[in-house]
Design a protein around this motif. Structure first.
Motif, PDB file in Angstrom:
ATOM      1  N   GLY A 146       0.818  -1.207   0.000  1.00 41.90           N
ATOM      2  CA  GLY A 146       0.000   0.000   0.000  1.00 41.90           C
ATOM      3  C   GLY A 146       0.850   1.254   0.000  1.00 41.90           C
ATOM      4  O   GLY A 146       0.549   2.228  -0.708  1.00 41.90           O
ATOM      5  N   ALA A 147       1.927   1.238   0.788  1.00 40.61           N
ATOM      6  CA  ALA A 147       2.828   2.382   0.834  1.00 40.61           C
ATOM      7  C   ALA A 147       3.519   2.595  -0.510  1.00 40.61           C
ATOM      8  O   ALA A 147       3.712   3.737  -0.956  1.00 40.61           O
ATOM      9  CB  ALA A 147       3.867   2.182   1.935  1.00 40.61           C
ATOM     10  N   CYS A 148       3.862   1.500  -1.169  1.00 38.40           N
ATOM     11  CA  CYS A 148       4.513   1.619  -2.478  1.00 38.40           C
ATOM     12  C   CYS A 148       3.530   2.081  -3.551  1.00 38.40           C
ATOM     13  O   CYS A 148       3.928   2.743  -4.516  1.00 38.40           O
ATOM     14  CB  CYS A 148       5.152   0.287  -2.857  1.00 38.40           C
ATOM     15  SG  CYS A 148       6.610  -0.134  -1.837  1.00 38.40           S
ATOM     16  N   LEU A 149       2.260   1.722  -3.398  1.00 38.00           N
ATOM     17  CA  LEU A 149       1.240   2.261  -4.307  1.00 38.00           C
ATOM     18  C   LEU A 149       1.132   3.768  -4.150  1.00 38.00           C
ATOM     19  O   LEU A 149       1.077   4.513  -5.150  1.00 38.00           O
ATOM     20  CB  LEU A 149      -0.113   1.608  -4.020  1.00 38.00           C
ATOM     21  CG  LEU A 149      -0.359   0.215  -4.587  1.00 38.00           C
ATOM     22  CD1 LEU A 149      -1.636  -0.382  -4.000  1.00 38.00           C
ATOM     23  CD2 LEU A 149      -0.464   0.272  -6.105  1.00 38.00           C
ATOM     24  N   ARG A 150       1.116   4.241  -2.921  1.00 39.85           N
ATOM     25  CA  ARG A 150       1.048   5.692  -2.680  1.00 39.85           C
ATOM     26  C   ARG A 150       2.288   6.380  -3.225  1.00 39.85           C
ATOM     27  O   ARG A 150       2.213   7.494  -3.772  1.00 39.85           O
ATOM     28  CB  ARG A 150       0.898   5.967  -1.185  1.00 39.85           C
ATOM     29  CG  ARG A 150      -0.466   5.573  -0.621  1.00 39.85           C
ATOM     30  CD  ARG A 150      -0.675   6.136   0.778  1.00 39.85           C
ATOM     31  NE  ARG A 150       0.282   5.593   1.725  1.00 39.85           N
ATOM     32  CZ  ARG A 150       0.124   4.458   2.381  1.00 39.85           C
ATOM     33  NH1 ARG A 150      -0.964   3.712   2.173  1.00 39.85           N
ATOM     34  NH2 ARG A 150       1.036   4.040   3.236  1.00 39.85           N
ATOM     35  N   PHE A 153       1.896   7.126  -6.874  1.00 39.20           N
ATOM     36  CA  PHE A 153       1.053   8.298  -7.100  1.00 39.20           C
ATOM     37  C   PHE A 153       1.822   9.579  -6.826  1.00 39.20           C
ATOM     38  O   PHE A 153       1.691  10.573  -7.546  1.00 39.20           O
ATOM     39  CB  PHE A 153      -0.185   8.255  -6.190  1.00 39.20           C
ATOM     40  CG  PHE A 153      -1.312   7.428  -6.730  1.00 39.20           C
ATOM     41  CD1 PHE A 153      -2.146   7.908  -7.732  1.00 39.20           C
ATOM     42  CD2 PHE A 153      -1.548   6.160  -6.226  1.00 39.20           C
ATOM     43  CE1 PHE A 153      -3.181   7.137  -8.228  1.00 39.20           C
ATOM     44  CE2 PHE A 153      -2.583   5.382  -6.716  1.00 39.20           C
ATOM     45  CZ  PHE A 153      -3.411   5.875  -7.714  1.00 39.20           C
ATOM     46  N   GLU A 154       2.625   9.561  -5.779  1.00 41.79           N
ATOM     47  CA  GLU A 154       3.327  10.767  -5.342  1.00 41.79           C
ATOM     48  C   GLU A 154       4.687  10.927  -6.009  1.00 41.79           C
ATOM     49  O   GLU A 154       5.409  11.874  -5.714  1.00 41.79           O
ATOM     50  CB  GLU A 154       3.502  10.717  -3.823  1.00 41.79           C
ATOM     51  CG  GLU A 154       2.187  10.701  -3.061  1.00 41.79           C
ATOM     52  CD  GLU A 154       2.358  10.348  -1.591  1.00 41.79           C
ATOM     53  OE1 GLU A 154       3.534  10.130  -1.180  1.00 41.79           O
ATOM     54  OE2 GLU A 154       1.354  10.293  -0.868  1.00 41.79           O
ATOM     55  N   ARG A 155       5.036   9.971  -6.885  1.00 42.31           N
ATOM     56  CA  ARG A 155       6.350   9.985  -7.553  1.00 42.31           C
ATOM     57  C   ARG A 155       7.479  10.037  -6.514  1.00 42.31           C
ATOM     58  O   ARG A 155       8.467  10.762  -6.657  1.00 42.31           O
ATOM     59  CB  ARG A 155       6.466  11.162  -8.526  1.00 42.31           C
ATOM     60  CG  ARG A 155       5.440  11.119  -9.647  1.00 42.31           C
ATOM     61  CD  ARG A 155       5.539  12.357 -10.532  1.00 42.31           C
ATOM     62  NE  ARG A 155       4.572  12.345 -11.593  1.00 42.31           N
ATOM     63  CZ  ARG A 155       4.747  11.783 -12.788  1.00 42.31           C
ATOM     64  NH1 ARG A 155       5.885  11.185 -13.057  1.00 42.31           N
ATOM     65  NH2 ARG A 155       3.799  11.848 -13.704  1.00 42.31           N
ATOM     66  N   ALA A 156       7.300   9.244  -5.462  1.00 35.74           N
ATOM     67  CA  ALA A 156       8.269   9.226  -4.371  1.00 35.74           C
ATOM     68  C   ALA A 156       8.906   7.851  -4.260  1.00 35.74           C
ATOM     69  O   ALA A 156       8.520   6.902  -4.938  1.00 35.74           O
ATOM     70  CB  ALA A 156       7.567   9.592  -3.060  1.00 35.74           C
ATOM     71  N   ARG A 226       6.619   1.509  -8.630  1.00 32.45           N
ATOM     72  CA  ARG A 226       7.885   1.935  -9.216  1.00 32.45           C
ATOM     73  C   ARG A 226       8.842   0.746  -9.351  1.00 32.45           C
ATOM     74  O   ARG A 226       8.843  -0.166  -8.520  1.00 32.45           O
ATOM     75  CB  ARG A 226       8.538   3.013  -8.347  1.00 32.45           C
ATOM     76  CG  ARG A 226       7.741   4.282  -8.224  1.00 32.45           C
ATOM     77  CD  ARG A 226       8.378   5.254  -7.233  1.00 32.45           C
ATOM     78  NE  ARG A 226       9.734   5.630  -7.616  1.00 32.45           N
ATOM     79  CZ  ARG A 226      10.834   5.173  -7.030  1.00 32.45           C
ATOM     80  NH1 ARG A 226      10.756   4.295  -6.044  1.00 32.45           N
ATOM     81  NH2 ARG A 226      12.020   5.573  -7.428  1.00 32.45           N
ATOM     82  N   THR A 227       9.661   0.780 -10.388  1.00 32.92           N
ATOM     83  CA  THR A 227      10.581  -0.329 -10.662  1.00 32.92           C
ATOM     84  C   THR A 227      11.518  -0.601  -9.500  1.00 32.92           C
ATOM     85  O   THR A 227      11.733  -1.755  -9.118  1.00 32.92           O
ATOM     86  CB  THR A 227      11.396  -0.042 -11.934  1.00 32.92           C
ATOM     87  OG1 THR A 227      10.498   0.130 -13.038  1.00 32.92           O
ATOM     88  CG2 THR A 227      12.360  -1.176 -12.230  1.00 32.92           C
ATOM     89  N   ASP A 228      12.097   0.450  -8.910  1.00 35.09           N
ATOM     90  CA  ASP A 228      13.029   0.255  -7.793  1.00 35.09           C
ATOM     91  C   ASP A 228      12.332  -0.400  -6.604  1.00 35.09           C
ATOM     92  O   ASP A 228      12.919  -1.240  -5.915  1.00 35.09           O
ATOM     93  CB  ASP A 228      13.644   1.590  -7.366  1.00 35.09           C
ATOM     94  CG  ASP A 228      14.631   2.125  -8.392  1.00 35.09           C
ATOM     95  OD1 ASP A 228      15.016   1.359  -9.298  1.00 35.09           O
ATOM     96  OD2 ASP A 228      15.015   3.301  -8.288  1.00 35.09           O
TER      97      ASP A 228
END
Length: 347
Positions: A146-150, A153-156, A226-228
């Motif tokens: 869930g954190a990685c999904l956010r 969205f936030e490009r973080a 994100r890939t990383d």
């Protein structure tokens, strides 16, 4: 004369004890009858219950607020054990190790899985117990995704911060899983089972996502990650989680089946335009459920869990593993693409 009196004084109490024993009914032996049907029992969380595989058992798909999501296609129903006549799936989506063990609390309206196991152990001859738990404890693997999904969205960045604390979170999980496994053994002991009368197996988790996916699926149409972050989940997170679970299993004398590499090349979105080769669900939204206030809270629940194809493969690997005497193995694809248990590296 004195000797006879002394002998009589010693014998009379012994005769009284023997008479008491003879007049008392024998205590019924613990455990099921020898001719009771042999049973395989699964305990754990969503990866064992069948979350994401669909075909959920009545009463576990939100009815009366029970969201255990036990699937008739779960891996335990694809696991074959010689002599087993009955299969029970007690695993429940969202369960922690405490809820698998001997807690007085409830989860999804159900009592603890260990207490449910006790009921089964009285009527059936439990020969095999498979357990998948720990991810919902301190690692909170679902929250990680869930954190990685956010982060997408936030490009973080998501992985960097998680990686710094991951080992500590896994270490805090280990004693909780160990206690749940001890509770399972205690339940069976109390019901008259010996450690040699059944097999206890701990199963780890497969990486549901990986970095090798088409760029045009790194969005809400498939896997918005994100890939990383995907690289860290596949190459580090599930492996460290497996190491912790292996430690817990070893501490109670349980066998261990490592699934950390089981999903390689079959993760969600890895199939691109051919999703049939994937063993995990992509981002799934229950749009019909969004119309209902209660079901809306579970609209994403099936996302990034093993699908029916994945459960079939996990069951195949578990079947072969149980047919061996190996204490530890890892599920790895063979030349035909099917999972097989192999000795872990270094063993």
């Amino acid at each position: 004369m004195l000797r006879r009196l002394v002998a009589l004084a010693l014998v009379l109490p012994l005769l009284a004890v023997l008479l008491m024993v003879a007049d008392s009914p024998l205590r019924e032996p613990l455990g099921p009858n020898r001719d009771a049907p042999a049973a395989l029992v699964a305990l754990g969380d969503s990866t064992m219950s069948g979350e994401g595989a669909g075909s959920y058992e009545p009463g576990t798909d939100g009815e009366n607020d029970n969201w255990c999501h036990r699937s008739t296609k779960a891996s335990v129903h694809r696991t074959k054990v010689a002599g087993v006549e009955k299969v029970f799936n007690l695993a429940c989506s969202g369960s922690s190790s405490e809820q698998v063990g001997l807690t007085d609390g409830t989860n999804n309206t159900e009592i603890s899985q260990a207490r449910q196991l006790a009921r089964i152990a009285r009527e059936y001859r439990v020969t095999t117990v498979v357990v998948a738990t720990g991810a919902n404890d301190d690692p909170k693997f679902g929250d990680v995704l869930g954190a990685c999904l956010r982060a997408w969205f936030e490009r973080a960045d998501c992985a960097t911060g998680l990686a710094q604390q991951w080992r500590e979170r896994v270490d805090r999980m280990v004693p909780k899983v160990r206690q749940a496994l001890r509770d399972i053994r205690q339940v069976l002991h109390d019901e008259g089972y010996t450690p040699l009368s059944y097999t206890l197996v701990v199963q780890s988790y497969a990486a549901p996502v990986g970095p090798d996916l088409p760029f045009d699926l790194q969005n809400l149409a498939g896997c918005p990650l994100r890939t990383d972050d995907l690289q860290w989940v596949r190459d580090e997170a599930v492996g460290e989680l497996a190491a912790g679970l292996r430690e817990a299993a070893s501490s109670v004398g349980a066998r261990f089946l490592d699934l950390s590499r089981a999903g390689a090349d079959h993760e969600a979105c890895a199939g691109g335009k051919n999703p049939e080769r994937e063993w995990f669900t992509r981002l799934m939204v229950d749009f019909d459920g969004l119309r209902d206030e209660v079901r809306a809270r579970h609209a994403l629940q099936e996302s990034f869990h093993p699908n029916a194809r994945g459960h079939e493969q996990f069951g195949r690997c578990m079947t072969e593993f149980l047919g061996t005497s190996a204490r530890v193995a890892s599920c790895v694809a063979d030349r035909d693409g099917n999972l097989r248990p192999v000795p872990p590296d270094g063993d």
